[in-house]
Design a protein around this motif. Structure first.
Motif, mmCIF file in Angstrom:
data_model
loop_
_atom_site.group_PDB
_atom_site.id
_atom_site.type_symbol
_atom_site.label_atom_id
_atom_site.label_comp_id
_atom_site.label_asym_id
_atom_site.label_seq_id
_atom_site.Cartn_x
_atom_site.Cartn_y
_atom_site.Cartn_z
ATOM 1 N N THR A 88 33.422 -48.767 28.124
ATOM 2 C CA THR A 88 33.555 -47.474 28.760
ATOM 3 C C THR A 88 32.821 -46.153 27.916
ATOM 4 O OG1 THR A 88 35.614 -48.296 29.449
ATOM 5 C CG2 THR A 88 35.507 -45.846 29.336
ATOM 6 N N ASP B 294 26.452 -49.748 36.308
ATOM 7 C CA ASP B 294 27.572 -50.572 35.729
ATOM 8 C C ASP B 294 27.419 -51.926 35.734
ATOM 9 O OD1 ASP B 294 29.828 -51.642 35.188
ATOM 10 O OD2 ASP B 294 30.999 -49.883 35.637
ATOM 11 N N TYR C 87 41.810 -56.943 42.508
ATOM 12 C CA TYR C 87 40.578 -56.234 41.943
ATOM 13 C C TYR C 87 39.780 -55.852 43.176
ATOM 14 C CZ TYR C 87 41.198 -57.823 37.071
ATOM 15 O OH TYR C 87 41.619 -58.100 35.907
ATOM 16 N N SER D 205 29.623 -54.664 29.804
ATOM 17 C CA SER D 205 30.835 -54.775 28.929
ATOM 18 C C SER D 205 31.074 -56.182 28.294
ATOM 19 C CB SER D 205 32.076 -54.664 29.880
ATOM 20 O OG SER D 205 33.299 -54.670 29.417
ATOM 21 N N HIS E 262 30.092 -56.656 35.018
ATOM 22 C CA HIS E 262 30.179 -57.981 35.456
ATOM 23 C C HIS E 262 29.070 -58.849 35.795
ATOM 24 C CE1 HIS E 262 33.816 -55.933 38.026
ATOM 25 N NE2 HIS E 262 34.009 -55.713 36.820
ATOM 26 N N GLN F 25 40.519 -66.259 31.321
ATOM 27 C CA GLN F 25 40.717 -66.723 30.049
ATOM 28 C C GLN F 25 39.202 -66.417 28.908
ATOM 29 O OE1 GLN F 25 44.328 -68.916 29.069
ATOM 30 N NE2 GLN F 25 44.086 -66.783 29.412
HETATM 31 N N1 T4K Z 1 33.376 -50.930 34.613
HETATM 32 C C1 T4K Z 1 33.700 -52.226 35.323
HETATM 33 C C2 T4K Z 1 33.255 -52.348 36.633
HETATM 34 C C3 T4K Z 1 34.753 -52.799 34.676
HETATM 35 O O1 T4K Z 1 35.335 -53.922 35.340
HETATM 36 C C4 T4K Z 1 35.166 -52.467 33.437
HETATM 37 C C5 T4K Z 1 36.306 -53.271 32.499
HETATM 38 C C6 T4K Z 1 34.532 -51.426 32.662
HETATM 39 C C7 T4K Z 1 33.557 -50.628 33.375
HETATM 40 C C8 T4K Z 1 34.958 -50.801 31.359
HETATM 41 O O2 T4K Z 1 34.532 -51.736 30.406
HETATM 42 P P1 T4K Z 1 35.249 -51.833 28.839
HETATM 43 O O3 T4K Z 1 35.546 -50.568 28.545
HETATM 44 O O4 T4K Z 1 36.776 -52.811 29.304
HETATM 45 O O5 T4K Z 1 34.532 -52.751 27.999
HETATM 46 C C9 T4K Z 1 40.326 -55.916 32.867
HETATM 47 C C10 T4K Z 1 39.915 -55.457 31.603
HETATM 48 O O6 T4K Z 1 40.657 -54.848 30.559
HETATM 49 C C11 T4K Z 1 38.680 -54.509 31.771
HETATM 50 O O7 T4K Z 1 37.894 -54.576 30.617
HETATM 51 C C12 T4K Z 1 37.891 -54.938 32.962
HETATM 52 N N2 T4K Z 1 36.911 -54.201 33.397
HETATM 53 C C13 T4K Z 1 38.783 -55.164 34.350
HETATM 54 C C14 T4K Z 1 38.067 -55.502 35.441
HETATM 55 O O8 T4K Z 1 39.963 -56.094 33.830
HETATM 56 P P2 T4K Z 1 42.821 -55.441 33.491
HETATM 57 O O9 T4K Z 1 43.960 -54.253 33.493
HETATM 58 O O10 T4K Z 1 43.026 -56.487 34.643
HETATM 59 O O11 T4K Z 1 43.330 -56.584 32.081
HETATM 60 P P3 T4K Z 1 44.658 -57.342 31.705
HETATM 61 O O12 T4K Z 1 44.989 -57.196 30.509
HETATM 62 O O13 T4K Z 1 45.383 -57.488 32.873
HETATM 63 O O14 T4K Z 1 43.668 -58.726 31.716
HETATM 64 C C15 T4K Z 1 43.398 -59.522 32.851
HETATM 65 C C16 T4K Z 1 43.712 -60.810 32.469
HETATM 66 O O15 T4K Z 1 42.977 -61.555 31.630
HETATM 67 C C17 T4K Z 1 45.204 -61.245 32.146
HETATM 68 O O16 T4K Z 1 45.908 -61.341 33.084
HETATM 69 C C18 T4K Z 1 45.057 -62.432 31.016
HETATM 70 C C19 T4K Z 1 43.594 -62.407 30.931
HETATM 71 N N3 T4K Z 1 43.280 -61.991 29.308
HETATM 72 C C20 T4K Z 1 43.318 -60.884 28.902
HETATM 73 C C21 T4K Z 1 43.133 -60.344 27.747
HETATM 74 C C22 T4K Z 1 42.797 -58.854 27.501
HETATM 75 C C23 T4K Z 1 43.363 -63.140 28.342
HETATM 76 O O17 T4K Z 1 43.505 -64.159 28.605
HETATM 77 N N4 T4K Z 1 43.248 -62.696 27.281
HETATM 78 C C24 T4K Z 1 43.244 -61.461 26.905
HETATM 79 O O18 T4K Z 1 42.667 -61.025 25.570
HETATM 80 O O19 T4K Z 1 41.717 -55.183 33.054
#
Ligand code: T4K
Length: 373
Positions: free
Chosen positions: A61, A157, A314, A181, A160, A9
């Motif tokens: 990104t 990168d 993940y 990020s 995390h 969260q």
């Molecule tokens: N390199 C690495 C190693 C990365 O892990 C990432 C991003 C990047 C590069 C790229 O950086 P950015 O361009 O994103 O800055 C999520 C994130 O969207 C992504 O940023 C992140 N890694 C990745 C590991 O996780 P998803 O597809 O798992 O997102 P999502 O929408 O399913 O969110 C995960 C959980 O987080 C949701 O189940 C609930 C919670 N959540 C999510 C959002 C967006 C919230 O509670 N509130 C929110 O606003 O990718």
């Protein structure tokens, strides 16, 4: 559970503090293009991340895309990287018209296995892109030595690894450029956002230009740039969250201690360990579900899901499994047996500061007693 429990969260500042920030932005009528909040955050992050140079971006990104671009790697050359990462990592290599070469990972930290990198180096190799996955640091010393020996660039990168230090030194000072990020799901967020850190002052101008369409001044366009600018609203959230992230880390440290203590003796559950030389960013809490646990990783995931507890796999699929990398977009050379094993075994548990103790106990006990209750 009555409500969904997510893997994470976002850290949120008080709404009243956000309103005060918005009032200032409204009064200034300056919304983006390196405004006052942007510049303040860039300066403050140098101290927080203990790095000499910071360039802010609208997301991680685009930051990584620009980092690779800024190093002027030869067209079509090969970049050795890990397939155990988010899609953005190899995509940024491929978007730069370079070839990702996937290297196997180290079983504990799950980062690129530095001992397997040299076997993948060819006359076409130009760089190594390591990922500090879940906040575990790559073997930065070994990678630096390989890069020096073979004259390669190194990009990290650190999506995390906000605030992580290795040997008392900021992780953002290793390699040529590091990307952080600030996405909503990250320990420290500016809703969307990110930054690059680097030691070489010669990169300041280059990265500034690449982030801003290559525009240097009203009548001078120096580079083929892109729009990577962080806006004032993002920067305002970033400034507020800078005051809060340490407290969030302390709260997560307690959740970690609770999970660690409860899971350490559970047969078939392995908890990857942070190297003693590194600090923890407290970004994710991954566990490895080994073959001698009564359920597979996928079964554990499904059992939790039935109870509204949304753990995450993940990083499954691993990047070399993606449709877009099964063809000739990526170079296939390596044995990826460790990653092929771990991609089916790792599960990230819900992990954030406000995760209720009662929910932590439910999660722990379900794993401990093999979902029998
Ligand atoms: N390199 C690495 C190693 C990365 O892990 C990432 C991003 C990047 C590069 C790229 O950086 P950015 O361009 O994103 O800055 C999520 C994130 O969207 C992504 O940023 C992140 N890694 C990745 C590991 O996780 P998803 O597809 O798992 O997102 P999502 O929408 O399913 O969110 C995960 C959980 O987080 C949701 O189940 C609930 C919670 N959540 C999510 C959002 C967006 C919230 O509670 N509130 C929110 O606003 O990718």
């Amino acid at each position: 559970m009555d409500k969904k429990i997510f893997v994470t969260q976002p850290l949120l500042p008080a709404l009243s503090d956000v309103e005060a920030e918005l009032a200032q932005i409204w009064a200034s009528k300056w919304l983006t293009n390196m405004g006052a909040k942007h510049n303040e955050l860039e300066t403050k992050l140098k101290d927080v991340l203990k790095v000499p140079n910071v360039s802010l971006f609208n997301n991680g990104t685009i930051a990584l895309l620009v980092a690779i671009k800024a190093l002027n790697l030869p067209a079509g050359s090969e970049v050795i990287t890990t397939p155990f990462t988010f899609a953005a990592t190899p995509h940024c290599i491929a978007w730069n018209d370079l070839k990702p070469v996937f290297c196997d990972i180290e079983p504990n930290t799950m980062t690129i296995d530095a001992d397997k990198i040299e076997a993948l180096i060819t006359p076409n190799t130009s760089a190594i892109l390591g990922v500090h996955v879940y906040g575990f640091p790559c073997d930065v010393e070994k990678i630096d030595a390989i890069a020096r020996k073979h004259n390669l660039k190194v990009i990290y990168d650190a999506a995390h690894a906000f605030s992580t230090e290795v040997n008392g030194r900021s992780i953002g000072t290793y390699g040529d450029i590091t990307m952080y990020s600030f996405h909503a799901t990250k320990l420290y967020n500016s809703i969307e956002g990110g930054c690059l850190t680097y030691n070489n002052p010669d990169l300041v101008r280059k990265i500034y230009n690449l982030r801003n369409f290559g525009i240097r001044s009203e009548e001078l366009v120096e580079e083929v740039g892109i729009n990577g600018k962080m806006n004032e609203l993002q920067a305002a959230i970033g400034l507020l969250n800078l005051k809060l992230f340490k407290n969030e880390q302390e709260k997560r440290a307690k959740v970690k201690a609770f999970y660690d203590a409860g899971l350490k003796d559970v047969k078939g559950i392995r908890i990857p360990q942070m190297p003693s030389t590194a600090t923890n960013s407290y970004q994710y809490y991954p566990i490895v579900i080994e073959d001698d646990y009564p359920l597979s990783r996928n079964e554990v995931y499904e059992k939790f899901k039935e109870q509204n507890i949304l753990t995450r796999k993940y990083f499954y699929p691993a990047c070399h499994d993606y449709e877009c990398y099964k063809n000739d977009l990526a170079v296939k050379l390596a044995d990826l047996s460790v990653v092929d094993d771990l991609k089916n075994k790792v599960l990230c548990l819900p992990y954030y500061g406000d995760l209720e103790e009662e929910v932590q106990s439910i999660i722990l006990n379900r794993i401990k007693y093999g979902f029998r209750s």
